[in-house]
Design an enzyme around this catalytic site. Structure first.
Site, PDB file in Angstrom:
ATOM      1  N   ASN A 192      -1.644   2.091   5.972  1.00  0.00           N
ATOM      2  CA  ASN A 192      -0.764   0.984   5.574  1.00  0.00           C
ATOM      3  C   ASN A 192      -0.520   0.143   6.816  1.00  0.00           C
ATOM      4  OD1 ASN A 192      -0.551   2.198   3.132  1.00  0.00           O
ATOM      5  ND2 ASN A 192       1.645   2.631   3.248  1.00  0.00           N
ATOM      6  N   GLY A 193      -0.467  -1.167   6.655  1.00  0.00           N
ATOM      7  CA  GLY A 193      -0.206  -2.040   7.801  1.00  0.00           C
ATOM      8  C   GLY A 193      -1.422  -2.893   8.098  1.00  0.00           C
ATOM      9  N   GLU A 236      18.718 -17.071  -7.429  1.00  0.00           N
ATOM     10  CA  GLU A 236      18.311 -15.706  -7.734  1.00  0.00           C
ATOM     11  C   GLU A 236      17.887 -15.579  -9.204  1.00  0.00           C
ATOM     12  OE1 GLU A 236      17.436 -13.242  -6.218  1.00  0.00           O
ATOM     13  OE2 GLU A 236      17.707 -11.525  -7.534  1.00  0.00           O
ATOM     14  N   LYS A 274      14.233 -14.385 -10.396  1.00  0.00           N
ATOM     15  CA  LYS A 274      14.012 -13.246 -11.309  1.00  0.00           C
ATOM     16  C   LYS A 274      13.108 -13.677 -12.457  1.00  0.00           C
ATOM     17  CE  LYS A 274      14.904 -10.547  -9.511  1.00  0.00           C
ATOM     18  NZ  LYS A 274      15.531 -10.357  -8.240  1.00  0.00           N
ATOM     19  N   CYS A 310       0.833  -1.201   0.000  1.00  0.00           N
ATOM     20  CA  CYS A 310       0.000   0.000   0.000  1.00  0.00           C
ATOM     21  C   CYS A 310       0.871   1.255   0.000  1.00  0.00           C
ATOM     22  CB  CYS A 310      -0.876   0.012   1.235  1.00  0.00           C
ATOM     23  SG  CYS A 310      -1.880  -1.454   1.396  1.00  0.00           S
ATOM     24  N   LYS A 370       6.416  -4.287  -3.978  1.00  0.00           N
ATOM     25  CA  LYS A 370       7.832  -3.974  -3.835  1.00  0.00           C
ATOM     26  C   LYS A 370       8.317  -4.233  -2.420  1.00  0.00           C
ATOM     27  CE  LYS A 370      11.890  -2.545  -4.943  1.00  0.00           C
ATOM     28  NZ  LYS A 370      12.740  -3.586  -5.570  1.00  0.00           N
ATOM     29  N   HIS A 403      19.360 -35.951  -7.679  1.00  0.00           N
ATOM     30  CA  HIS A 403      18.671 -36.556  -6.536  1.00  0.00           C
ATOM     31  C   HIS A 403      17.164 -36.394  -6.654  1.00  0.00           C
ATOM     32  CE1 HIS A 403      22.426 -37.462  -4.538  1.00  0.00           C
ATOM     33  NE2 HIS A 403      22.835 -36.230  -4.826  1.00  0.00           N
ATOM     34  N   GLU A 450       9.384 -14.302 -11.297  1.00  0.00           N
ATOM     35  CA  GLU A 450       8.551 -13.186 -10.865  1.00  0.00           C
ATOM     36  C   GLU A 450       8.178 -12.235 -11.991  1.00  0.00           C
ATOM     37  OE1 GLU A 450      10.125 -10.541  -7.858  1.00  0.00           O
ATOM     38  OE2 GLU A 450      12.155 -10.755  -8.609  1.00  0.00           O
ATOM     39  N   TRP A 466      -3.049  -2.610  -1.531  1.00  0.00           N
ATOM     40  CA  TRP A 466      -2.710  -3.990  -1.917  1.00  0.00           C
ATOM     41  C   TRP A 466      -3.514  -4.866  -0.977  1.00  0.00           C
ATOM     42  CZ3 TRP A 466      -0.269  -8.370   0.190  1.00  0.00           C
ATOM     43  CH2 TRP A 466       0.220  -9.296  -0.738  1.00  0.00           C
ATOM     44  N   ARG A 506       5.133   0.077  -6.167  1.00  0.00           N
ATOM     45  CA  ARG A 506       5.099  -0.781  -4.986  1.00  0.00           C
ATOM     46  C   ARG A 506       4.133  -1.948  -5.153  1.00  0.00           C
ATOM     47  NH1 ARG A 506       7.049   1.847  -0.353  1.00  0.00           N
ATOM     48  NH2 ARG A 506       5.664   0.623   0.946  1.00  0.00           N
TER      49      ARG A 506
HETATM   50  O1  M6R Z   1      13.003  -5.220   0.768  1.00  0.00           O
HETATM   51  P1  M6R Z   1      13.542  -6.575   0.996  1.00  0.00           P
HETATM   52  O2  M6R Z   1      14.918  -6.760   0.472  1.00  0.00           O
HETATM   53  O3  M6R Z   1      13.454  -7.012   2.437  1.00  0.00           O
HETATM   54  O4  M6R Z   1      12.581  -7.536   0.188  1.00  0.00           O
HETATM   55  C1  M6R Z   1      12.678  -8.921   0.271  1.00  0.00           C
HETATM   56  C2  M6R Z   1      11.922  -9.581  -0.852  1.00  0.00           C
HETATM   57  O5  M6R Z   1      10.563  -9.297  -0.761  1.00  0.00           O
HETATM   58  C3  M6R Z   1      12.422  -9.131  -2.223  1.00  0.00           C
HETATM   59  O6  M6R Z   1      13.791  -9.341  -2.355  1.00  0.00           O
HETATM   60  C4  M6R Z   1      11.675  -9.891  -3.334  1.00  0.00           C
HETATM   61  O7  M6R Z   1      12.017 -11.230  -3.298  1.00  0.00           O
HETATM   62  C5  M6R Z   1      11.977  -9.256  -4.690  1.00  0.00           C
HETATM   63  N1  M6R Z   1      10.775  -9.014  -5.409  1.00  0.00           N
HETATM   64  C6  M6R Z   1      12.797 -10.113  -5.554  1.00  0.00           C
HETATM   65  O8  M6R Z   1      13.080  -9.512  -6.771  1.00  0.00           O
END
Ligand code: M6R
Length: 614
Positions: A105-106, A487, A491, A2, A609, A510, A494, A79, A27
């Site tokens: 927010n929260g 990673e 990427k 949010c 985000k 395995h 997502e 959100w 975000r």
């Molecule tokens: O802000 P942060 O680094 O704590 O966020 C952690 C994850 O939510 C963040 O890295 C997420 O996995 C990304 N979208 C990956 O690209």
């Protein structure tokens, strides 16, 4: 997740609020809304969908009306957590009188109890949200007559996290804000005051900001900012300078923020390292860590806690601490940390890694570690973020704002910072000055190496074509490149919605090797670093099952070229910095696959985000 904005000043509030709300779109959100104060009443609009749809409705319904010229208001991107993205659930929410509007927010953890109590007193709710309960609660506590008194009383009753902004029809030109665990930034302008949950929303107007502390309440007008604690005691909070400008939060000619941020990495890495390397002493200078060599030497174990991409950086960091500092190191998924019984002592240093500094699970892990008496530090990008503040010391990335939901430059800066930190720890323990100086040379080479990877953009784009039509893919690696395989797969998942699994190359046989066939490509990280020879065997195993292999190799590699379907040749680099070099290629690969698949790269579906809920 949010986003909150607020404005009071001489300009037209609707236009200013919507402009600022657009800067929070990155975000991730699913609905948007706005409320402005006009001639002793509130005007509001809210709807599921995009800020642009809200802007269109505002243009149609408010142009030529008094609302158009309102000088004070609040707006929000939601959100969904409590209830689906509908008009009723979108913010702002109102109290029973309809004269108080609130954005939040929260999460209010005890909202169900509070709602029952309020319903018993005749309150009628129109949404499924926890936020509406807070609006009604404030109204019932007499906000109209004594806003600060009502806020103090509400903060005593609610449990959970909140960043809120409120306007009231009876008090034109005023905004009230409060925070507990969810950030609120106040922008100090020339005869105007702005509010946001993220400085990116307001840097176009001012770079002078006040970050509220937890349980702070503030009453704002165009020319005044009065901050109080939740006990109604006046406090003064420092005005900080945001050290980046609005251009950093704009696309600057790139098609997507993600691409811009990938290409920024030579500079973001330089910024992360600036003034932090001391070649003569063979060590790193990390003043924010605030630890003496004696304290560093006394650390018994490093525990890295993080989520998502930051967790992958932590996995690289663990190897650095073991290798350079002879220090046992563990990486912990922050989401699980407090649900186990982590064995911690004051000689364990818990390092929370988070780009946003607001990730709920990482924050909860920090609090658990503090509770157990461990030493704490943070590695964050966002200055003044909750994790940065709660850890009390640490190292900022200085990577600049990261807008794309897919984390890119934050990852490479996290790895660089972890390398510098492990170097410093190593130098306080067993690492020689000569070895330290050599590592510094390798770190210094990073921006140049990354520039050379970026020159391969077109080559990587061509390789992306062999992945774009797949349904499933594997990413494999070993040693320092195993976290990069995870990673790379994250990427791809997502932003391109292509199912990808990151695996240790040796683990493939395995179980998952059963899935390999000619329709399942494998991206093999096979740079010329320790583990390469074994990777050749693993690539052969994949080829024997007919899987097409895209091998990421060191320039001049001849053996793997003869086995893999495709090779992407990266510049030769020292093993310690290879995770950064390989990660940049993985970012480009995911980007181009997503582009070929026509995906919405900067705001992937369902993602936010910063993940401020557990
Ligand atoms: O802000 P942060 O680094 O704590 O966020 C952690 C994850 O939510 C963040 O890295 C997420 O996995 C990304 N979208 C990956 O690209």
């Amino acid at each position: 997740m949010c986003g909150i904005v607020g404005y009071t000043g001489p300009r037209a509030a609707p236009e200013t609020l919507i402009g600022n709300l657009r800067r929070l779109e990155y975000r991730g959100y699913d609905s948007a809304g706005i409320a402005v104060v006009v001639d002793g009443s509130l005007q509001s609009l809210k709807l599921p969908g995009k800020v642009q749809t809200l802007a269109d409705r505002v243009a149609v319904e408010w142009t030529g009306t008094p609302a158009e010229g309102s000088r004070c208001g609040i707006a929000h991107t939601r959100w969904a957590t409590h209830g689906p993205p509908t008009e009723a659930n979108a913010h702002p929410h109102f109290d029973a009188s309809g004269r108080l509007a609130l954005v939040h927010n929260g999460i209010i953890d005890n909202y169900a109890d509070l709602r029952r109590q309020l319903e018993a007193r005749g309150h009628v709710f129109r949404s499924d949200t926890d936020t509406e309960v807070l609006a009604h609660l404030l109204g019932s506590l007499g906000f109209a007559d004594d806003p600060i008194g009502a806020l103090c009383a509400a903060l005593r009753q609610v449990e959970g996290t909140l960043g809120i902004a409120i306007v009231h029809a009876d008090r034109p030109g005023r905004i009230w804000v409060a925070r507990r665990g969810s950030p609120i930034v106040i922008g100090v302008g020339e005869a105007e005051t702005l509010v946001a949950s993220d400085a990116a929303a307001i840097v176009a107007h001012t770079n002078r900001v006040i970050y509220l502390d937890d349980d702070d309440i503030a009453e704002l007008s165009a020319g005044s900012i009065e901050v109080r604690t939740a006990h109604n005691t006046p406090v003064s909070r420092t005005v900080s300078q945001v050290d980046w400008d609005v251009r950093a939060a704009e696309k600057g000619g790139f098609e997507h923020f993600m691409l811009k941020e990938i290409f920024e990495q030579p500079e973001s890495l330089e910024n992360s390292m600036r003034g932090r390397l001391d070649p003569a002493a063979g060590t790193a200078k990390l003043g924010g860590l605030a630890m003496t060599p004696r304290e560093i030497a006394d650390v018994r174990r490093v525990v890295l806690v993080a989520c998502g991409t930051s967790l992958h950086a932590g996995m690289v960091g663990r190897l650095y601490f073991e290798d350079l500092a002879d220090l046992p190191a563990a990486v912990e998924q922050a989401a699980e940390f407090r649900y186990r019984n982590p064995i911690l002592s004051p000689r364990d240093l818990v390092v929370a890694i988070s780009q946003s500094g607001e990730t709920a699970d990482t924050l909860a892990a920090v609090r658990e570690a503090r509770q157990k008496g461990a030493a704490l530090c943070g590695i964050c990008n966002v200055v003044g973020s909750t994790i940065a503040r709660e850890t009390g010391r640490g190292v900022y990335l200085h990577a600049g704002p990261e807008i794309g939901v897919a984390s890119t430059k934050a990852f490479t800066s996290q790895v660089a910072v972890l390398l510098m930190m492990a170097l410093k720890f190593g130098r306080c323990r067993r690492l020689s000055r000569e070895a330290g100086t050599e590592i510094i040379e390798q770190v210094h080479a990073l921006p140049g190496l990354v520039r050379r990877v970026l020159e391969l953009n077109e080559r990587v784009a061509r390789a992306a074509a062999s992945l774009a039509d797949a349904r499933d893919a594997f990413y494999i690696g070993r040693g320092l490149l195993y976290p990069v395989a995870l990673e790379g797969a994250l990427k791809l998942k997502e932003i391109s919605y292509l199912h990808a699994e990151g695996y240790h190359a040796a683990e493939l046989k395995h179980g998952p090797i059963a899935l390999l066939d000619p329709s399942v490509p494998v991206v093999a990280l096979a740079l010329d670093v320790p583990g390469r020879d074994k990777m050749i065997g693993n690539i052969q195993e994949c080829r024997a099952r007919g899987a097409p292999v895209i091998a990421v190799v060191t320039e001049g590699e001849t053996t793997i070229g003869g086995i893999a379907q495709e090779t992407i040749e990266l510049p030769r680099c020292a093993p310690l910095v290879s995770p950064v070099v390989a990660a940049v290629a993985m970012q480009l690969l995911a980007y181009h696959v997503a582009r070929l698949r026509g995906c919405e790269i900067d705001q992937p579906r369902n993602l936010a985000k910063s993940v401020t809920v557990e």
